[in-house]
Design a protein around this motif. Sequence first.
Motif, PDB file in Angstrom:
ATOM      1  N   ALA A   1       0.828  -1.203   0.000  1.00  0.00           N
ATOM      2  CA  ALA A   1       0.000   0.000   0.000  1.00  0.00           C
ATOM      3  C   ALA A   1       0.861   1.251   0.000  1.00  0.00           C
ATOM      4  O   ALA A   1       0.463   2.297  -0.487  1.00  0.00           O
ATOM      5  CB  ALA A   1      -0.922  -0.022   1.218  1.00  0.00           C
ATOM      6  N   VAL A   2       2.065   1.140   0.570  1.00  0.00           N
ATOM      7  CA  VAL A   2       2.975   2.272   0.657  1.00  0.00           C
ATOM      8  C   VAL A   2       4.156   2.021  -0.273  1.00  0.00           C
ATOM      9  O   VAL A   2       4.706   0.923  -0.303  1.00  0.00           O
ATOM     10  CB  VAL A   2       3.467   2.461   2.107  1.00  0.00           C
ATOM     11  N   THR A   3       4.534   3.028  -1.035  1.00  0.00           N
ATOM     12  CA  THR A   3       5.672   2.892  -1.941  1.00  0.00           C
ATOM     13  C   THR A   3       6.954   2.700  -1.139  1.00  0.00           C
ATOM     14  O   THR A   3       7.233   3.480  -0.219  1.00  0.00           O
ATOM     15  CB  THR A   3       5.804   4.142  -2.826  1.00  0.00           C
ATOM     16  N   PRO A   4       7.751   1.676  -1.447  1.00  0.00           N
ATOM     17  CA  PRO A   4       8.998   1.479  -0.701  1.00  0.00           C
ATOM     18  C   PRO A   4       9.984   2.609  -0.977  1.00  0.00           C
ATOM     19  O   PRO A   4       9.959   3.239  -2.038  1.00  0.00           O
ATOM     20  CB  PRO A   4       9.519   0.134  -1.234  1.00  0.00           C
ATOM     21  N   THR A   5      10.868   2.864  -0.023  1.00  0.00           N
ATOM     22  CA  THR A   5      11.923   3.859  -0.196  1.00  0.00           C
ATOM     23  C   THR A   5      13.057   3.225  -0.991  1.00  0.00           C
ATOM     24  O   THR A   5      13.654   2.244  -0.547  1.00  0.00           O
ATOM     25  CB  THR A   5      12.442   4.346   1.168  1.00  0.00           C
ATOM     26  N   LEU A   6      13.346   3.799  -2.167  1.00  0.00           N
ATOM     27  CA  LEU A   6      14.298   3.194  -3.091  1.00  0.00           C
ATOM     28  C   LEU A   6      15.448   4.150  -3.403  1.00  0.00           C
ATOM     29  O   LEU A   6      15.330   5.359  -3.204  1.00  0.00           O
ATOM     30  CB  LEU A   6      13.590   2.829  -4.408  1.00  0.00           C
ATOM     31  N   PRO A   7      16.570   3.624  -3.908  1.00  0.00           N
ATOM     32  CA  PRO A   7      17.660   4.500  -4.342  1.00  0.00           C
ATOM     33  C   PRO A   7      17.200   5.433  -5.460  1.00  0.00           C
ATOM     34  O   PRO A   7      16.200   5.162  -6.147  1.00  0.00           O
ATOM     35  CB  PRO A   7      18.722   3.512  -4.859  1.00  0.00           C
ATOM     36  N   ALA A   8      17.958   6.510  -5.682  1.00  0.00           N
ATOM     37  CA  ALA A   8      17.568   7.523  -6.664  1.00  0.00           C
ATOM     38  C   ALA A   8      17.450   6.961  -8.078  1.00  0.00           C
ATOM     39  O   ALA A   8      16.615   7.424  -8.863  1.00  0.00           O
ATOM     40  CB  ALA A   8      18.582   8.671  -6.644  1.00  0.00           C
ATOM     41  N   SER A   9      18.261   5.962  -8.419  1.00  0.00           N
ATOM     42  CA  SER A   9      18.218   5.414  -9.772  1.00  0.00           C
ATOM     43  C   SER A   9      17.215   4.280  -9.927  1.00  0.00           C
ATOM     44  O   SER A   9      17.165   3.626 -10.969  1.00  0.00           O
ATOM     45  CB  SER A   9      19.614   4.937 -10.199  1.00  0.00           C
ATOM     46  N   CYS A  10      16.379   4.051  -8.909  1.00  0.00           N
ATOM     47  CA  CYS A  10      15.369   2.999  -8.963  1.00  0.00           C
ATOM     48  C   CYS A  10      13.960   3.587  -8.929  1.00  0.00           C
ATOM     49  O   CYS A  10      13.744   4.677  -8.399  1.00  0.00           O
ATOM     50  CB  CYS A  10      15.532   2.028  -7.790  1.00  0.00           C
ATOM     51  N   ALA A  11      13.013   2.845  -9.504  1.00  0.00           N
ATOM     52  CA  ALA A  11      11.607   3.266  -9.513  1.00  0.00           C
ATOM     53  C   ALA A  11      10.725   2.095  -9.109  1.00  0.00           C
ATOM     54  O   ALA A  11      11.047   0.930  -9.374  1.00  0.00           O
ATOM     55  CB  ALA A  11      11.217   3.778 -10.900  1.00  0.00           C
ATOM     56  N   TRP A  12       9.609   2.406  -8.467  1.00  0.00           N
ATOM     57  CA  TRP A  12       8.619   1.417  -8.028  1.00  0.00           C
ATOM     58  C   TRP A  12       7.538   1.307  -9.090  1.00  0.00           C
ATOM     59  O   TRP A  12       7.007   2.312  -9.558  1.00  0.00           O
ATOM     60  CB  TRP A  12       8.033   1.841  -6.701  1.00  0.00           C
ATOM     61  N   ARG A  13       7.216   0.071  -9.488  1.00  0.00           N
ATOM     62  CA  ARG A  13       6.234  -0.155 -10.555  1.00  0.00           C
ATOM     63  C   ARG A  13       5.189  -1.180 -10.103  1.00  0.00           C
ATOM     64  O   ARG A  13       5.311  -2.370 -10.396  1.00  0.00           O
ATOM     65  CB  ARG A  13       6.939  -0.631 -11.827  1.00  0.00           C
ATOM     66  N   PRO A  14       4.180  -0.723  -9.369  1.00  0.00           N
ATOM     67  CA  PRO A  14       3.133  -1.658  -8.930  1.00  0.00           C
ATOM     68  C   PRO A  14       2.256  -2.067 -10.096  1.00  0.00           C
ATOM     69  O   PRO A  14       1.960  -1.261 -10.980  1.00  0.00           O
ATOM     70  CB  PRO A  14       2.349  -0.830  -7.899  1.00  0.00           C
ATOM     71  N   CYS A  15       1.861  -3.330 -10.122  1.00  0.00           N
ATOM     72  CA  CYS A  15       0.944  -3.769 -11.164  1.00  0.00           C
ATOM     73  C   CYS A  15      -0.465  -3.262 -10.825  1.00  0.00           C
ATOM     74  O   CYS A  15      -0.754  -2.882  -9.693  1.00  0.00           O
ATOM     75  CB  CYS A  15       0.959  -5.286 -11.309  1.00  0.00           C
ATOM     76  N   GLU A  16      -1.327  -3.249 -11.816  1.00  0.00           N
ATOM     77  CA  GLU A  16      -2.650  -2.659 -11.619  1.00  0.00           C
ATOM     78  C   GLU A  16      -3.566  -3.538 -10.793  1.00  0.00           C
ATOM     79  O   GLU A  16      -4.415  -3.049 -10.062  1.00  0.00           O
ATOM     80  CB  GLU A  16      -3.283  -2.360 -12.985  1.00  0.00           C
ATOM     81  N   ARG A  17      -3.397  -4.855 -10.918  1.00  0.00           N
ATOM     82  CA  ARG A  17      -4.298  -5.739 -10.179  1.00  0.00           C
ATOM     83  C   ARG A  17      -3.871  -5.845  -8.715  1.00  0.00           C
ATOM     84  O   ARG A  17      -2.718  -5.632  -8.366  1.00  0.00           O
ATOM     85  CB  ARG A  17      -4.351  -7.123 -10.829  1.00  0.00           C
TER      86      ARG A  17
END
Length: 262
Positions: free
Chosen positions: A4-20
């Motif tokens: 439910a909460v976006t994880p804290t990631l390094p600057a060169s990384c991105a979070w990509r949750p699936c839609e389902r």
Amino acid sequence: GAAAVTPTLPASCAWRPCERETLDDAPVVVVFGFTASTQKQLSKYSAVYENLGIDGVTWACPPREVLRPETSRRTAAELLDALHGPELGDRPIVLKGLSAGAYSIGNMLLELEARCAASPEDRDAFYKRIRCAVYDCPVDFDGVPKGVSSAVLGEGSLPQRLGERLIRGYLSMVDTEAWEASSAMFHAMPPAPPSLWIYSMDDEILDIPSIESMMDKWRARGDDVETLKLPRSPHVKNLLTAPEDYAAAVAKRVGATFFVDG
């Protein structure tokens, strides 16, 4: 996705949750990008897994993270923090290495070894979370000069050839122990997850005999290794060249591990 909460990631990384909607213990794919990859480019790869109901993390690897191993290790350390954090700490992991992303995987495993030197049980617990891996045209240490120069300057161009010579000169003058350690860790691959290797037979950057020898070595120790070999495709263009075959091979490998509905 599950978190439910976006994880804290390094600057060169991105979070990509699936839609389902996914379960709290659903797998997460970590896409280790090729040199100078952009998040837009990596989103096409994570989409293959999102279509299977898998959330993703994409690491867009800038050239400095290949040429300066300490910067890659810092990113790897922050990524490990995220993978042990409250949002992702209980989730199985799919490794996805694109070209020099294999080198980034080696660095992450080296960082894991270093931080778990006094607690091998913690290292082994993380290994058990790595349930399968997909390697798309993986480049080893020997491929760094051509791979980096091609990614930045365009394969086969005069600037690329000059850049390759400069990088080879740079590597000849510096201590390459860090690169070689990452390469050795990738070759050893202590988690030994089931894997899928995707590559084309005319890829001019790959050392095909070397990667096929590595696959043979892994099979000989009992690893489950599958391949998708394309007759013709430029480096890091396999998804674009054969999207249906690519998606089907990934679905087969991941589905056999997690029984994910496609």
